[in-house]
Design an enzyme around this catalytic site. Structure first.
Site, PDB file in Angstrom:
ATOM      1  N   GLN A 123       7.681  -1.572   0.102  1.00  0.00           N
ATOM      2  CA  GLN A 123       7.963  -2.746  -0.733  1.00  0.00           C
ATOM      3  C   GLN A 123       9.236  -2.549  -1.567  1.00  0.00           C
ATOM      4  O   GLN A 123      10.115  -3.407  -1.578  1.00  0.00           O
ATOM      5  CB  GLN A 123       6.769  -3.030  -1.667  1.00  0.00           C
ATOM      6  CG  GLN A 123       6.895  -4.373  -2.371  1.00  0.00           C
ATOM      7  CD  GLN A 123       5.992  -4.510  -3.591  1.00  0.00           C
ATOM      8  OE1 GLN A 123       5.286  -3.582  -3.976  1.00  0.00           O
ATOM      9  NE2 GLN A 123       6.028  -5.666  -4.212  1.00  0.00           N
TER      10      GLN A 123
ATOM     11  N   ASP B 270      12.159   6.490   6.920  1.00  0.00           N
ATOM     12  CA  ASP B 270      10.719   6.305   6.703  1.00  0.00           C
ATOM     13  C   ASP B 270      10.016   7.043   7.824  1.00  0.00           C
ATOM     14  O   ASP B 270      10.654   7.523   8.776  1.00  0.00           O
ATOM     15  CB  ASP B 270      10.345   4.802   6.702  1.00  0.00           C
ATOM     16  CG  ASP B 270       9.076   4.523   5.885  1.00  0.00           C
ATOM     17  OD1 ASP B 270       8.006   5.035   6.267  1.00  0.00           O
ATOM     18  OD2 ASP B 270       9.163   3.834   4.866  1.00  0.00           O
ATOM     19  N   ILE B 271       8.691   7.108   7.719  1.00  0.00           N
ATOM     20  CA  ILE B 271       7.912   7.805   8.742  1.00  0.00           C
ATOM     21  C   ILE B 271       7.824   6.961  10.014  1.00  0.00           C
ATOM     22  O   ILE B 271       7.513   7.457  11.084  1.00  0.00           O
ATOM     23  CB  ILE B 271       6.512   8.166   8.191  1.00  0.00           C
ATOM     24  CG1 ILE B 271       5.840   9.241   9.017  1.00  0.00           C
ATOM     25  CG2 ILE B 271       5.636   6.934   8.030  1.00  0.00           C
ATOM     26  CD1 ILE B 271       4.662   9.905   8.332  1.00  0.00           C
TER      27      ILE B 271
ATOM     28  N   TYR C 164      -4.206   8.873  -7.171  1.00  0.00           N
ATOM     29  CA  TYR C 164      -2.813   8.421  -7.298  1.00  0.00           C
ATOM     30  C   TYR C 164      -2.268   8.724  -8.696  1.00  0.00           C
ATOM     31  O   TYR C 164      -1.194   9.304  -8.845  1.00  0.00           O
ATOM     32  CB  TYR C 164      -2.776   6.924  -7.014  1.00  0.00           C
ATOM     33  CG  TYR C 164      -1.445   6.245  -7.201  1.00  0.00           C
ATOM     34  CD1 TYR C 164      -0.397   6.455  -6.320  1.00  0.00           C
ATOM     35  CD2 TYR C 164      -1.241   5.345  -8.260  1.00  0.00           C
ATOM     36  CE1 TYR C 164       0.815   5.799  -6.480  1.00  0.00           C
ATOM     37  CE2 TYR C 164      -0.036   4.683  -8.424  1.00  0.00           C
ATOM     38  CZ  TYR C 164       0.984   4.914  -7.531  1.00  0.00           C
ATOM     39  OH  TYR C 164       2.185   4.265  -7.693  1.00  0.00           O
TER      40      TYR C 164
ATOM     41  N   LYS D  25       0.727  11.226  -9.924  1.00  0.00           N
ATOM     42  CA  LYS D  25       1.918  10.780 -10.674  1.00  0.00           C
ATOM     43  C   LYS D  25       2.079  11.589 -11.960  1.00  0.00           C
ATOM     44  O   LYS D  25       3.190  11.967 -12.333  1.00  0.00           O
ATOM     45  CB  LYS D  25       1.824   9.279 -10.993  1.00  0.00           C
ATOM     46  CG  LYS D  25       2.011   8.368  -9.782  1.00  0.00           C
ATOM     47  CD  LYS D  25       3.398   8.499  -9.168  1.00  0.00           C
ATOM     48  CE  LYS D  25       3.626   7.541  -8.027  1.00  0.00           C
ATOM     49  NZ  LYS D  25       4.863   7.797  -7.275  1.00  0.00           N
TER      50      LYS D  25
HETATM   51  P1  NAD Z   1       4.932   1.222  -0.138  1.00  0.00           P
HETATM   52  O1  NAD Z   1       3.595   1.706   0.268  1.00  0.00           O
HETATM   53  O2  NAD Z   1       5.264  -0.199   0.092  1.00  0.00           O
HETATM   54  O3  NAD Z   1       6.052   2.084   0.568  1.00  0.00           O
HETATM   55  C1  NAD Z   1       5.937   3.476   0.713  1.00  0.00           C
HETATM   56  C2  NAD Z   1       6.630   3.869   1.989  1.00  0.00           C
HETATM   57  O4  NAD Z   1       6.426   5.269   2.159  1.00  0.00           O
HETATM   58  C3  NAD Z   1       6.066   3.160   3.233  1.00  0.00           C
HETATM   59  O5  NAD Z   1       7.080   2.509   3.939  1.00  0.00           O
HETATM   60  C4  NAD Z   1       5.458   4.302   4.050  1.00  0.00           C
HETATM   61  O6  NAD Z   1       5.621   4.142   5.435  1.00  0.00           O
HETATM   62  C5  NAD Z   1       6.246   5.496   3.526  1.00  0.00           C
HETATM   63  N1  NAD Z   1       5.531   6.743   3.741  1.00  0.00           N
HETATM   64  C6  NAD Z   1       4.217   7.004   3.574  1.00  0.00           C
HETATM   65  N2  NAD Z   1       3.952   8.276   3.915  1.00  0.00           N
HETATM   66  C7  NAD Z   1       5.121   8.822   4.314  1.00  0.00           C
HETATM   67  C8  NAD Z   1       5.495  10.105   4.784  1.00  0.00           C
HETATM   68  N3  NAD Z   1       4.599  11.091   4.940  1.00  0.00           N
HETATM   69  N4  NAD Z   1       6.789  10.313   5.069  1.00  0.00           N
HETATM   70  C9  NAD Z   1       7.712   9.337   4.926  1.00  0.00           C
HETATM   71  N5  NAD Z   1       7.420   8.097   4.503  1.00  0.00           N
HETATM   72  C10 NAD Z   1       6.131   7.848   4.201  1.00  0.00           C
HETATM   73  O7  NAD Z   1       5.137   1.612  -1.654  1.00  0.00           O
HETATM   74  P2  NAD Z   1       6.182   1.019  -2.697  1.00  0.00           P
HETATM   75  O8  NAD Z   1       5.485  -0.027  -3.437  1.00  0.00           O
HETATM   76  O9  NAD Z   1       7.473   0.738  -2.042  1.00  0.00           O
HETATM   77  O10 NAD Z   1       6.297   2.270  -3.686  1.00  0.00           O
HETATM   78  C11 NAD Z   1       7.356   3.181  -3.615  1.00  0.00           C
HETATM   79  C12 NAD Z   1       7.188   4.188  -4.754  1.00  0.00           C
HETATM   80  O11 NAD Z   1       7.137   3.488  -5.993  1.00  0.00           O
HETATM   81  C13 NAD Z   1       5.896   5.008  -4.680  1.00  0.00           C
HETATM   82  O12 NAD Z   1       6.150   6.288  -5.188  1.00  0.00           O
HETATM   83  C14 NAD Z   1       4.970   4.272  -5.612  1.00  0.00           C
HETATM   84  O13 NAD Z   1       4.010   5.126  -6.147  1.00  0.00           O
HETATM   85  C15 NAD Z   1       5.942   3.816  -6.682  1.00  0.00           C
HETATM   86  N6  NAD Z   1       5.433   2.676  -7.437  1.00  0.00           N
HETATM   87  C16 NAD Z   1       5.291   1.454  -6.853  1.00  0.00           C
HETATM   88  C17 NAD Z   1       4.813   0.377  -7.593  1.00  0.00           C
HETATM   89  C18 NAD Z   1       4.644  -0.994  -7.010  1.00  0.00           C
HETATM   90  O14 NAD Z   1       4.088  -1.888  -7.670  1.00  0.00           O
HETATM   91  N7  NAD Z   1       5.121  -1.255  -5.798  1.00  0.00           N
HETATM   92  C19 NAD Z   1       4.471   0.573  -8.936  1.00  0.00           C
HETATM   93  C20 NAD Z   1       4.583   1.841  -9.484  1.00  0.00           C
HETATM   94  C21 NAD Z   1       5.095   2.890  -8.736  1.00  0.00           C
HETATM   95  N1  SER Z   2       1.500  -0.991  -8.081  1.00  0.00           N
HETATM   96  C1  SER Z   2       1.017   0.342  -8.044  1.00  0.00           C
HETATM   97  C2  SER Z   2      -0.389   0.393  -7.571  1.00  0.00           C
HETATM   98  O1  SER Z   2      -1.091  -0.565  -7.821  1.00  0.00           O
HETATM   99  C3  SER Z   2       1.094   0.946  -9.435  1.00  0.00           C
HETATM  100  O2  SER Z   2       1.655   2.186  -9.343  1.00  0.00           O
HETATM  101  O3  SER Z   2      -0.784   1.370  -6.989  1.00  0.00           O
END
Ligand code: NAD
Ligand code: SER
Length: 315
Positions: A12, A34-35, A142, A146
């Site tokens: 995302q 990405d993976i 999770y 973090k």
């Molecule tokens: P997401 O799940 O949409 O994307 C994560 C990506 O990581 C995916 O495309 C997945 O294929 C990839 N992935 C998973 N395992 C993998 C591996 N072993 N090797 C390589 N790639 C791998 O998550 P996001 O929302 O884009 O979040 C990205 C970061 O931001 C994360 O660390 C998440 O904890 C953090 N975060 C997100 C939010 C949110 O609301 N989206 C909020 C707080 C923190």
């Molecule tokens: N949006 C994220 C989750 O709900 C917060 O880190 O996991």
């Protein structure tokens, strides 16, 4: 010359971040990975590598191949999905981070960005206007990963002078890619279901208030943080970051202004307990003081953009 590697770029945040970094620093200077490969959209137009963050050797080869100077490490398993497979999620979230930190030292990378989350807080944390420094007692795999990650990036900053920077993102809302299995995902899904079917069954209860942010604000905050002078940054763990808070009831009322017949029903599942352990609102005054952070979007502006863009996308 800046050469950026993004890990977890198909997710995302990665989808929006890759596009914006390529806009700002040039397509050839931003390597997405990405993976798996999505084979669509932005991935067609720039350099892409398949990388599993657990494969340290492959990450090392890609750093050398492109002479990488900065990493944005986004690959992780989010809160909802992590509860379904705690040990595997711990491995991805922690071993993945250690691989990047170790390579950061070994390859003398200039900077690393790694996101933390409101999930570092827990049931004993003050829930209103949660301060930067307060009780952190997460009770999800999770959140524990973090919090541990925050301690480790501070350790690498102090012990090895590795420049790792971080923001505690709230729930992020965007339309380019789907949300990745978190507790705040309802606030993305609701827009898709409103446009597709005019109704949504929410997995959180009506009055569950959580901190949220429109993706463009999060992307700006991230890139700005990476551009600040290191001396101005007083936090070596992760900065609180905030723009708005709302409940499912409030977002549904906002959607009704555009789709008057929109219906929301409530069927809370296991994610309700996670949401109940997180803050309702966040005090991010330190990020505003240290880095001049200002958000741009509120709930009504975001709702208008989300509905317009998702309608275009689904058509
Ligand atoms: P997401 O799940 O949409 O994307 C994560 C990506 O990581 C995916 O495309 C997945 O294929 C990839 N992935 C998973 N395992 C993998 C591996 N072993 N090797 C390589 N790639 C791998 O998550 P996001 O929302 O884009 O979040 C990205 C970061 O931001 C994360 O660390 C998440 O904890 C953090 N975060 C997100 C939010 C949110 O609301 N989206 C909020 C707080 C923190
Ligand atoms: N949006 C994220 C989750 O709900 C917060 O880190 O996991």
């Amino acid at each position: 010359m800046k050469k950026i590697l993004i890990l977890g770029a198909c997710g995302q945040i990665g989808t929006d971040l890759t596009l914006e970094l390529r806009n700002r620093f040039g397509e050839k200077n931003v390597i997405a990975s990405d993976i798996y490969s999505k084979n669509e959209g932005f991935l067609k137009d720039g350099i892409f590598e398949i990388i599993d963050v657990l494969d340290k050797k492959k990450i090392s080869e890609v750093i050398d191949k492109y002479q990488i100077t900065e990493i944005y490490h986004l690959a992780a398993v989010l809160s909802g999905n992590a509860e379904k497979n705690p040990m595997k999620s711990w491995e991805v979230n922690m071993t993945g981070l250690f691989n990047i930190l170790e390579l950061g030292v070994e390859k003398k990378l200039n900077k690393i960005f790694w996101p933390s989350s409101i999930a570092v807080f827990g049931p004993s944390t003050p829930r209103e206007n949660t301060p930067q420094d307060t009780i952190t007692d997460p009770n999800t795999v999770y959140g524990i990963s973090k919090l541990a990650g925050e301690r480790w990036i501070e350790y690498y900053n102090n012990k090895y002078n590795l420049d790792v920077r971080s923001l505690r993102y709230p729930g992020l809302i965007s339309y380019k890619a789907e949300a990745g299995g978190g507790t705040t995902d309802y606030a993305v899904e609701i827009f898709y279901e409103a446009v597709r079917n005019g109704k949504y069954e929410c997995f959180l209860s009506k009055n569950t208030e959580l901190p949220m942010m429109y993706m463009d604000d999060a992307i700006n905050a991230t890139i700005e943080l990476m551009e600040f002078k290191k001396e101005n940054l007083s936090i070596k763990t992760s900065y609180n970051l905030s723009s708005m808070s709302f409940t499912p009831d409030e977002i549904s009322k906002e959607i009704k202004k555009h789709i008057p017949n929109f219906q929301i029903t409530y069927h809370p599942d296991f994610r309700q307990k996670i949401a109940d352990s997180w803050p309702k609102s966040i005090d991010d005054s330190l990020a505003r003081r240290n880095g001049g952070w200002r958000h741009k979007y509120n709930l009504s502006e975001m709702t208008e953009i989300m509905l317009k863009e998702i309608t275009k996308k689904l058509n």
